[in-house]
Design a protein around this motif. Structure first.
Motif, PDB file in Angstrom:
ATOM      1  N   GLU B  46       0.822  -1.217   0.000  1.00  0.00           N
ATOM      2  CA  GLU B  46       0.000   0.000   0.000  1.00  0.00           C
ATOM      3  C   GLU B  46       0.854   1.264   0.000  1.00  0.00           C
ATOM      4  OE1 GLU B  46      -4.190  -1.503   1.987  1.00  0.00           O
ATOM      5  OE2 GLU B  46      -2.905  -0.148   3.127  1.00  0.00           O
ATOM      6  N   GLY B  50       1.096   4.160  -3.081  1.00  0.00           N
ATOM      7  CA  GLY B  50       0.777   5.548  -2.772  1.00  0.00           C
ATOM      8  C   GLY B  50      -0.513   5.693  -1.996  1.00  0.00           C
ATOM      9  N   PHE B  51      -1.042   4.598  -1.450  1.00  0.00           N
ATOM     10  CA  PHE B  51      -2.288   4.646  -0.693  1.00  0.00           C
ATOM     11  C   PHE B  51      -2.051   4.888   0.790  1.00  0.00           C
ATOM     12  CE2 PHE B  51      -4.730   1.771  -3.874  1.00  0.00           C
ATOM     13  CZ  PHE B  51      -4.756   2.831  -4.757  1.00  0.00           C
ATOM     14  N   ARG B  52      -0.796   4.842   1.203  1.00  0.00           N
ATOM     15  CA  ARG B  52      -0.499   4.947   2.621  1.00  0.00           C
ATOM     16  C   ARG B  52       0.841   5.661   2.772  1.00  0.00           C
ATOM     17  NH1 ARG B  52      -2.585   2.519   7.048  1.00  0.00           N
ATOM     18  NH2 ARG B  52      -4.188   1.416   5.906  1.00  0.00           N
TER      19      ARG B  52
END
Lengths: 284, 299
Positions: B46, B50-52
């Motif tokens: 993640e 780039g989601f976290r």
């Protein structure tokens, strides 16, 4: 072609497709039930006259219902859909696709607008037959009504999006919106002139967009003489656009930040957690 | 270098999930991130997607820091998460076509984007279900659609988080073929997580074992296998007593054993450690916190 414009076009198309998906689905039950309930109200009100005027109560209620439908669809619709889409992964999917968020949000706005159009028709067409016509309504009045509806959408839609972004679950979003809105509707002079409720409640009601939306739609569709039944005996056009405008401006100031924050935080593991929670509630 | 991760750390509240993860991936490489549940596989992936936001460390994906990646960067990635339940009312073809179109502005002369919808549908074997509603698909079909959506933009780098969960053996085989094809024909770099060692062995050019928030092994399945091949367990019975001995040279040990005792040895057994045994032992050691920094095996 500019990628953002391209995604915006896809968003419009997306809204149209999602709207088509709802047309044949069980979602329409709610519309039909609401249509019938409102029809019954109008039927009982058709022979009553509003005190101080010659207008029937039903003729007063019908436009008010349109205003109410805007507030209801504008808030409950996006709040429910957004929280649902966070749980089922639609939002994350949008995030994983280039400019997908642009497409998603525009799709939602498009779908909510089309949904509202159906609701307005379901309320208006049978209601119009019961009320027996609205005198003096021509093209200018209908255009004015459209303006009020659009401003009303702008005043409510961002707030629906904000609630949908903050709610922990679709059930939470429903709880946040349904009951409070029912309460506000009850005091906003939709089903009976606001002059009939205590003064302090009138003050409270005027803080929310529902009252002003009802006033706006009434002013569009009713003869000027009917203004006698309103507070201060006038349509208060300036105040109506003023209050709705303030809600709209505040909403458009707050919503992008909250939406961005929500979108930034969205991740697969959060979604999985929500999915687990949903399973435990027994709705997964 | 397609992925470059150095000293990646992640902390949730007061709990450290990743303490200093290092690895890289080259273009066209298939890398399997292997590890027990809760090892931080999904967190790692993640962060790369780039989601976290990571707590600390140097992370570059296609030369960009994921948190600062723009839409052009985003268009080069494909993402398949563990669980999707979205778009239940859409039809398979309709959804794939719609999502593919977002990639149209990002095509380049050398890489037309997206994949043609119908070609992709047959690639993942959903021809018969193209007109079905997504909500009506079976678990395995749904997963194949997820993979199709993940690759519709013809990504340069594809993330697959437990892609074959819920696949029957046949679907699993088809999926493995697909991964090989994507890596070979399209030059896609693929990072997949799994806790199935056999799958990692079959698919990956390189296996990373993540346990206790660290990469504890990094090498090709061959290297992993060779390291393990030496280790064996010899069991025998002598005068009614059962003996067990672990050794790197089973043949030599058994020769020695018979040289010393010309009779009385029975029930001789030589058991090679499998890749799985080493993996389990590695993971167990690191999870119980016995491993020290020096012990971290770079294969």
């Amino acid at each position: 072609m500019n990628a953002r414009t391209h995604a915006a076009k896809l968003g419009l198309r997306r809204g149209w497709m999602e709207f088509r998906h709802t047309l044949g689905s069980s979602d329409q039950f709610f519309n039909v039930l609401m249509g019938i309930a409102f029809l019954i109200v109008l039927w009982f009100q058709r022979d009553l006259t509003v005190p101080g005027t010659t207008v029937s109560l039903a003729a007063l209620t019908l436009p008010s219902m349109l205003g109410m439908a805007v507030a209801f669809n504008g808030i409950v619709g996006p709040a429910g859909q957004l929280s649902m889409n966070r749980e089922d992964g639609t939002l994350l999917r949008a995030k994983a696709v280039p400019n997908g968020m642009v497409g998603y949000l525009l799709g939602r706005v498009t779908q909510t607008s089309l949904d509202l159009l159906v609701t307005l028709l379901v309320v208006f067409v049978p209601g119009y037959l019961v009320v027996g016509g609205l005198s003096g309504v021509g093209v200018p009045e209908v255009l004015y009504l459209l303006v009020v509806l659009v401003v009303g959408m702008a005043a409510t839609l961002p707030w629906g999006a904000v609630i949908g972004s903050l709610a922990k679950s679709p059930q939470g979003a429903m709880g946040f919106t349904m009951l409070p809105i029912m309460g506000v509707i009850a005091i906003s002079g939709i089903f009976y002139p606001i002059t009939a409720i205590p003064g302090w409640l009138q003050v409270v009601a005027q803080g929310f967009p529902v009252y002003w939306l009802g006033l706006g739609t009434r002013s569009a569709l009713l003869p000027d003489a009917a203004a006698a039944a309103e507070l201060t005996g006038s349509w208060r056009t300036l105040e109506m656009f003023g209050v709705l405008g303030v809600w709209a401006v505040l909403g458009f100031l707050v919503a992008p930040t909250i939406l961005r924050r929500m979108a930034r935080r969205e991740s697969g593991s959060d979604m999985e957690q929500r999915r687990q929670a949903a399973l435990q509630r027994g709705v997964g | 270098m397609v992925i470059d991760v150095r000293d990646l750390r992640m902390r949730y509240g007061s709990v450290d999930v990743l303490h200093g993860v290092d690895f890289t991936a080259e273009q066209g490489e298939v890398v399997a991130l292997l590890g027990p549940n809760g090892a931080g596989k999904t967190t790692t992936i993640e962060i790369l997607e780039g989601f976290r936001l990571p707590s600390a460390g140097h992370v570059r994906v296609l030369g960009v820091e994921p948190a600062k990646g723009d839409e052009v960067w985003r268009a080069k990635l494909g993402v398949v998460l563990q669980s999707w339940r979205d778009h239940a009312r859409w039809r398979v073809r309709e959804l794939l076509d719609h999502l593919g179109r977002y990639y149209e502005p990002y095509g380049t002369p050398g890489r037309a984007r997206p994949f043609p919808t119908d070609e992709l549908i047959s690639t993942v074997g959903l021809e018969e279900h193209a007109a079905k509603k997504v909500g009506k698909l079976s678990g395995g079909q749904r997963r194949r659609l997820d993979v199709a959506i993940g690759i519709v933009g013809k990504p340069e780098l594809l993330f697959l988080d437990e892609p074959t969960a819920g696949f029957d053996p046949h679907a699993r085989r088809d999926f493995h073929d697909l991964v090989h094809r994507l890596a070979d024909l399209e030059g896609m770099t693929i990072l997949l997580t799994t806790h199935d060692l056999a799958e990692a062995e079959k698919l990956a050019d390189r296996i990373l074992v993540l346990a206790g928030g660290r990469i504890i092994a990094d090498g090709s399945p061959d290297q992993l296998g060779r390291q393990v091949a030496g280790k064996a367990e010899v069991r025998w019975t002598q005068d009614g007593r059962r003996h067990v001995h672990a050794t790197d040279d089973a043949t030599g040990f058994v020769r020695e054993l018979f040289a010393q005792h010309d009779r009385g040895i029975s029930e001789l057994e030589v058991r090679r450690n499998t890749l799985e045994d080493t993996y389990l032992a590695l993971v167990q050691r690191h999870e119980s916190g016995q491993a020290t920094e020096e012990e971290v095996a770079v294969l």
